[in-house]
Design a protein around this motif. Structure first.
Motif, PDB file in Angstrom:
ATOM      1  N   ARG A   1       3.388  13.811 -14.149  1.00 49.40           N
ATOM      2  CA  ARG A   1       2.256  13.815 -13.210  1.00 49.40           C
ATOM      3  C   ARG A   1       2.678  14.397 -11.866  1.00 49.40           C
ATOM      4  O   ARG A   1       1.986  14.220 -10.851  1.00 49.40           O
ATOM      5  CB  ARG A   1       1.743  12.389 -13.017  1.00 49.40           C
ATOM      6  CG  ARG A   1       1.392  11.656 -14.294  1.00 49.40           C
ATOM      7  CD  ARG A   1       0.014  12.051 -14.803  1.00 49.40           C
ATOM      8  NE  ARG A   1      -1.012  11.253 -14.172  1.00 49.40           N
ATOM      9  CZ  ARG A   1      -2.309  11.522 -14.217  1.00 49.40           C
ATOM     10  NH1 ARG A   1      -2.720  12.607 -14.852  1.00 49.40           N
ATOM     11  NH2 ARG A   1      -3.198  10.747 -13.629  1.00 49.40           N
ATOM     12  N   ALA A   2       3.778  15.111 -11.841  1.00 46.08           N
ATOM     13  CA  ALA A   2       4.372  15.581 -10.588  1.00 46.08           C
ATOM     14  C   ALA A   2       3.446  16.462  -9.775  1.00 46.08           C
ATOM     15  O   ALA A   2       3.503  16.475  -8.536  1.00 46.08           O
ATOM     16  CB  ALA A   2       5.680  16.327 -10.874  1.00 46.08           C
ATOM     17  N   ASN A   3       2.586  17.229 -10.443  1.00 47.17           N
ATOM     18  CA  ASN A   3       1.727  18.173  -9.729  1.00 47.17           C
ATOM     19  C   ASN A   3       0.330  17.623  -9.455  1.00 47.17           C
ATOM     20  O   ASN A   3      -0.566  18.369  -9.053  1.00 47.17           O
ATOM     21  CB  ASN A   3       1.637  19.482 -10.520  1.00 47.17           C
ATOM     22  CG  ASN A   3       2.980  20.190 -10.592  1.00 47.17           C
ATOM     23  OD1 ASN A   3       3.732  20.210  -9.614  1.00 47.17           O
ATOM     24  ND2 ASN A   3       3.310  20.740 -11.746  1.00 47.17           N
ATOM     25  N   HIS A   4       0.136  16.332  -9.666  1.00 50.01           N
ATOM     26  CA  HIS A   4      -1.139  15.710  -9.374  1.00 50.01           C
ATOM     27  C   HIS A   4      -1.162  15.180  -7.933  1.00 50.01           C
ATOM     28  O   HIS A   4      -0.149  14.746  -7.396  1.00 50.01           O
ATOM     29  CB  HIS A   4      -1.402  14.547 -10.340  1.00 50.01           C
ATOM     30  CG  HIS A   4      -1.717  14.985 -11.727  1.00 50.01           C
ATOM     31  ND1 HIS A   4      -0.784  15.578 -12.551  1.00 50.01           N
ATOM     32  CD2 HIS A   4      -2.863  14.924 -12.458  1.00 50.01           C
ATOM     33  CE1 HIS A   4      -1.342  15.863 -13.726  1.00 50.01           C
ATOM     34  NE2 HIS A   4      -2.602  15.479 -13.689  1.00 50.01           N
ATOM     35  N   PHE A   5      -2.344  15.226  -7.344  1.00 52.48           N
ATOM     36  CA  PHE A   5      -2.536  14.679  -5.999  1.00 52.48           C
ATOM     37  C   PHE A   5      -2.831  13.179  -6.096  1.00 52.48           C
ATOM     38  O   PHE A   5      -3.275  12.685  -7.140  1.00 52.48           O
ATOM     39  CB  PHE A   5      -3.680  15.410  -5.293  1.00 52.48           C
ATOM     40  CG  PHE A   5      -3.373  16.840  -4.970  1.00 52.48           C
ATOM     41  CD1 PHE A   5      -2.700  17.176  -3.798  1.00 52.48           C
ATOM     42  CD2 PHE A   5      -3.738  17.852  -5.847  1.00 52.48           C
ATOM     43  CE1 PHE A   5      -2.405  18.495  -3.508  1.00 52.48           C
ATOM     44  CE2 PHE A   5      -3.451  19.181  -5.564  1.00 52.48           C
ATOM     45  CZ  PHE A   5      -2.774  19.506  -4.391  1.00 52.48           C
TER      46      PHE A   5
ATOM     47  N   PHE B   1       0.847  -1.184   0.000  1.00 52.23           N
ATOM     48  CA  PHE B   1       0.000   0.000   0.000  1.00 52.23           C
ATOM     49  C   PHE B   1       0.886   1.238   0.000  1.00 52.23           C
ATOM     50  O   PHE B   1       1.954   1.265   0.608  1.00 52.23           O
ATOM     51  CB  PHE B   1      -0.950  -0.036   1.191  1.00 52.23           C
ATOM     52  CG  PHE B   1      -1.850  -1.241   1.149  1.00 52.23           C
ATOM     53  CD1 PHE B   1      -2.887  -1.316   0.237  1.00 52.23           C
ATOM     54  CD2 PHE B   1      -1.612  -2.331   1.982  1.00 52.23           C
ATOM     55  CE1 PHE B   1      -3.698  -2.448   0.168  1.00 52.23           C
ATOM     56  CE2 PHE B   1      -2.416  -3.459   1.918  1.00 52.23           C
ATOM     57  CZ  PHE B   1      -3.461  -3.519   1.011  1.00 52.23           C
ATOM     58  N   TYR B   2       0.455   2.274  -0.672  1.00 49.21           N
ATOM     59  CA  TYR B   2       1.347   3.338  -1.105  1.00 49.21           C
ATOM     60  C   TYR B   2       1.669   4.344  -0.003  1.00 49.21           C
ATOM     61  O   TYR B   2       2.746   4.928   0.024  1.00 49.21           O
ATOM     62  CB  TYR B   2       0.734   4.065  -2.318  1.00 49.21           C
ATOM     63  CG  TYR B   2      -0.092   3.148  -3.186  1.00 49.21           C
ATOM     64  CD1 TYR B   2       0.470   2.004  -3.752  1.00 49.21           C
ATOM     65  CD2 TYR B   2      -1.451   3.383  -3.409  1.00 49.21           C
ATOM     66  CE1 TYR B   2      -0.292   1.130  -4.520  1.00 49.21           C
ATOM     67  CE2 TYR B   2      -2.216   2.523  -4.182  1.00 49.21           C
ATOM     68  CZ  TYR B   2      -1.645   1.389  -4.734  1.00 49.21           C
ATOM     69  OH  TYR B   2      -2.394   0.534  -5.479  1.00 49.21           O
ATOM     70  N   ASN B   3       0.722   4.586   0.907  1.00 53.02           N
ATOM     71  CA  ASN B   3       0.945   5.478   2.045  1.00 53.02           C
ATOM     72  C   ASN B   3       1.391   6.871   1.622  1.00 53.02           C
ATOM     73  O   ASN B   3       2.256   7.488   2.271  1.00 53.02           O
ATOM     74  CB  ASN B   3       1.971   4.864   3.011  1.00 53.02           C
ATOM     75  CG  ASN B   3       1.496   3.540   3.589  1.00 53.02           C
ATOM     76  OD1 ASN B   3       0.333   3.408   3.960  1.00 53.02           O
ATOM     77  ND2 ASN B   3       2.378   2.568   3.637  1.00 53.02           N
ATOM     78  N   LEU B   4       0.811   7.389   0.540  1.00 49.28           N
ATOM     79  CA  LEU B   4       1.076   8.761   0.139  1.00 49.28           C
ATOM     80  C   LEU B   4       0.201   9.698   0.964  1.00 49.28           C
ATOM     81  O   LEU B   4      -0.891   9.329   1.403  1.00 49.28           O
ATOM     82  CB  LEU B   4       0.778   8.958  -1.352  1.00 49.28           C
ATOM     83  CG  LEU B   4       1.566   8.082  -2.329  1.00 49.28           C
ATOM     84  CD1 LEU B   4       1.142   8.387  -3.764  1.00 49.28           C
ATOM     85  CD2 LEU B   4       3.069   8.272  -2.160  1.00 49.28           C
ATOM     86  N   ILE B   5       0.678  10.910   1.166  1.00 51.18           N
ATOM     87  CA  ILE B   5      -0.098  11.906   1.906  1.00 51.18           C
ATOM     88  C   ILE B   5      -1.075  12.564   0.940  1.00 51.18           C
ATOM     89  O   ILE B   5      -0.653  13.195  -0.042  1.00 51.18           O
ATOM     90  CB  ILE B   5       0.829  12.938   2.559  1.00 51.18           C
ATOM     91  CG1 ILE B   5       1.727  12.233   3.591  1.00 51.18           C
ATOM     92  CG2 ILE B   5       0.028  14.060   3.220  1.00 51.18           C
ATOM     93  CD1 ILE B   5       2.764  13.108   4.223  1.00 51.18           C
TER      94      ILE B   5
ATOM     95  N   ARG C   1       5.047  15.302  -6.403  1.00 51.06           N
ATOM     96  CA  ARG C   1       6.360  15.911  -6.168  1.00 51.06           C
ATOM     97  C   ARG C   1       6.580  16.204  -4.689  1.00 51.06           C
ATOM     98  O   ARG C   1       7.651  15.918  -4.145  1.00 51.06           O
ATOM     99  CB  ARG C   1       6.472  17.200  -6.985  1.00 51.06           C
ATOM    100  CG  ARG C   1       7.792  17.937  -6.808  1.00 51.06           C
ATOM    101  CD  ARG C   1       7.847  19.154  -7.724  1.00 51.06           C
ATOM    102  NE  ARG C   1       9.123  19.848  -7.630  1.00 51.06           N
ATOM    103  CZ  ARG C   1       9.504  20.779  -8.493  1.00 51.06           C
ATOM    104  NH1 ARG C   1       8.722  21.119  -9.505  1.00 51.06           N
ATOM    105  NH2 ARG C   1      10.676  21.371  -8.361  1.00 51.06           N
ATOM    106  N   GLU C   2       5.572  16.728  -4.020  1.00 51.60           N
ATOM    107  CA  GLU C   2       5.721  17.070  -2.606  1.00 51.60           C
ATOM    108  C   GLU C   2       5.860  15.822  -1.741  1.00 51.60           C
ATOM    109  O   GLU C   2       6.591  15.827  -0.739  1.00 51.60           O
ATOM    110  CB  GLU C   2       4.524  17.905  -2.156  1.00 51.60           C
ATOM    111  CG  GLU C   2       4.513  19.310  -2.746  1.00 51.60           C
ATOM    112  CD  GLU C   2       3.180  20.022  -2.573  1.00 51.60           C
ATOM    113  OE1 GLU C   2       3.161  21.265  -2.683  1.00 51.60           O
ATOM    114  OE2 GLU C   2       2.141  19.343  -2.342  1.00 51.60           O
TER     115      GLU C   2
ATOM    116  N   ARG D   1       4.174   3.974  -8.228  1.00 55.20           N
ATOM    117  CA  ARG D   1       5.411   4.489  -8.818  1.00 55.20           C
ATOM    118  C   ARG D   1       5.887   5.746  -8.088  1.00 55.20           C
ATOM    119  O   ARG D   1       7.094   5.964  -7.926  1.00 55.20           O
ATOM    120  CB  ARG D   1       5.217   4.755 -10.308  1.00 55.20           C
ATOM    121  CG  ARG D   1       5.280   3.471 -11.136  1.00 55.20           C
ATOM    122  CD  ARG D   1       5.266   3.754 -12.614  1.00 55.20           C
ATOM    123  NE  ARG D   1       3.932   4.041 -13.106  1.00 55.20           N
ATOM    124  CZ  ARG D   1       3.669   4.719 -14.215  1.00 55.20           C
ATOM    125  NH1 ARG D   1       4.660   5.219 -14.940  1.00 55.20           N
ATOM    126  NH2 ARG D   1       2.430   4.909 -14.609  1.00 55.20           N
ATOM    127  N   VAL D   2       4.958   6.570  -7.619  1.00 52.84           N
ATOM    128  CA  VAL D   2       5.350   7.721  -6.791  1.00 52.84           C
ATOM    129  C   VAL D   2       5.980   7.226  -5.485  1.00 52.84           C
ATOM    130  O   VAL D   2       6.989   7.769  -5.021  1.00 52.84           O
ATOM    131  CB  VAL D   2       4.141   8.629  -6.497  1.00 52.84           C
ATOM    132  CG1 VAL D   2       4.522   9.721  -5.488  1.00 52.84           C
ATOM    133  CG2 VAL D   2       3.626   9.270  -7.781  1.00 52.84           C
TER     134      VAL D   2
END
Length: 242
Positions: free
Chosen positions: A140-144, A102-106, A112-113, A155-156
């Motif tokens: 896709r750097a500026n996508h949430f 699971f990716y656990n992105l904020i 990017r952030e 991939r992020v």
């Protein structure tokens, strides 16, 4: 960390007779039963086995997220099993990149952030956009995260793991939540990092097809190494027989 016997020039990890026992109420669960092996510099290794075979426990011990009940683990010439918690924290921060199922992105941060969070605490990070480029996500750097597919989010997460330029990348079922086509894209990203950065890479899976990408396949069963195989010809993800 204490220094151990000098490792061979290309040895990154050595485990010697490693065991792990969990106490579940009155029952003892033997997750690892005397595991001894080496992981070499620049290698792409697959840890293969059924659920409960000890794969995740072994990966967590290599990554400094867990400690064995007995046995010895070396990272280069440092004995991880002699390290205290602060030393293990520093080890994880400086040397190891993790990728989980699971990716656990904020959610409130862009791709990017999310990657930049790691670069802020790393000694020698690569620019976030460079890390995203390696996994073909710079556009896709500026996508949430909510604007990205599951494979794109993974991939992020991989870009975030490798932005600090770790010597080791440890991946626990990185395609487990993805369909076959998306999983192929993610696996190619991991293989590209191994090729281009020389990052020693270990990937946990229960999918035997993925083993065709590896330099070596270490099969675990009931907490023990059942078999070690070396691939003479490595396939890319698109050639796998799923």
């Amino acid at each position: 960390m204490s220094a151990g016997p000098l490792a061979a020039a290309n040895t990154v990890f050595r485990t010697i007779d490693v065991t792990k026992v969990y106490q579940m109420g009155e029952v003892q669960v033997h997750a690892l039963r005397g595991v001894t092996f080496e992981l070499c510099e620049h290698e792409f290794v697959v840890l293969l086995g059924a659920s409960g075979s000890g794969k995740s426990t072994l990966l967590n011990i290599l990554g400094g997220l867990d400690i064995p009940t007995s046995g010895t683990v070396y990272y280069l010439d440092d004995e991880l099993t002699a390290s205290d918690e602060s030393e293990l924290t520093l080890y994880r921060r400086k040397h190891v990149g993790f990728v989980f199922q699971f990716y656990n992105l904020i959610p409130s941060l862009t791709a990017r952030e999310n990657v930049e969070l790691i670069t802020e605490i790393a000694d020698n990070p690569m620019p976030a956009l460079d890390a995203l480029h390696l996994v073909q996500m710079d556009e896709r750097a500026n996508h949430f995260p909510a604007q990205l597919s599951g494979g794109e989010q993974q991939r992020v997460a991989i870009a975030r793991a490798i932005a600090k330029q770790p010597k080791v990348l440890l991946c626990d079922e990185p395609t487990g939540a993805l369909d076959v086509h998306t999983g192929i894209v993610v696996l190619e990203a991991i293989a590209r990092i191994n090729r281009e950065l020389g990052t020693t890479t270990a990937v946990i899976t229960h999918n035997a097809a993925i083993s065709q990408m590896a330099d070596r396949v270490i099969s675990l069963s009931d907490g023990q190494i059942a078999r070690v195989e070396r691939n003479q010809v490595k396939r890319n993800a698109n050639e796998l027989q799923w």
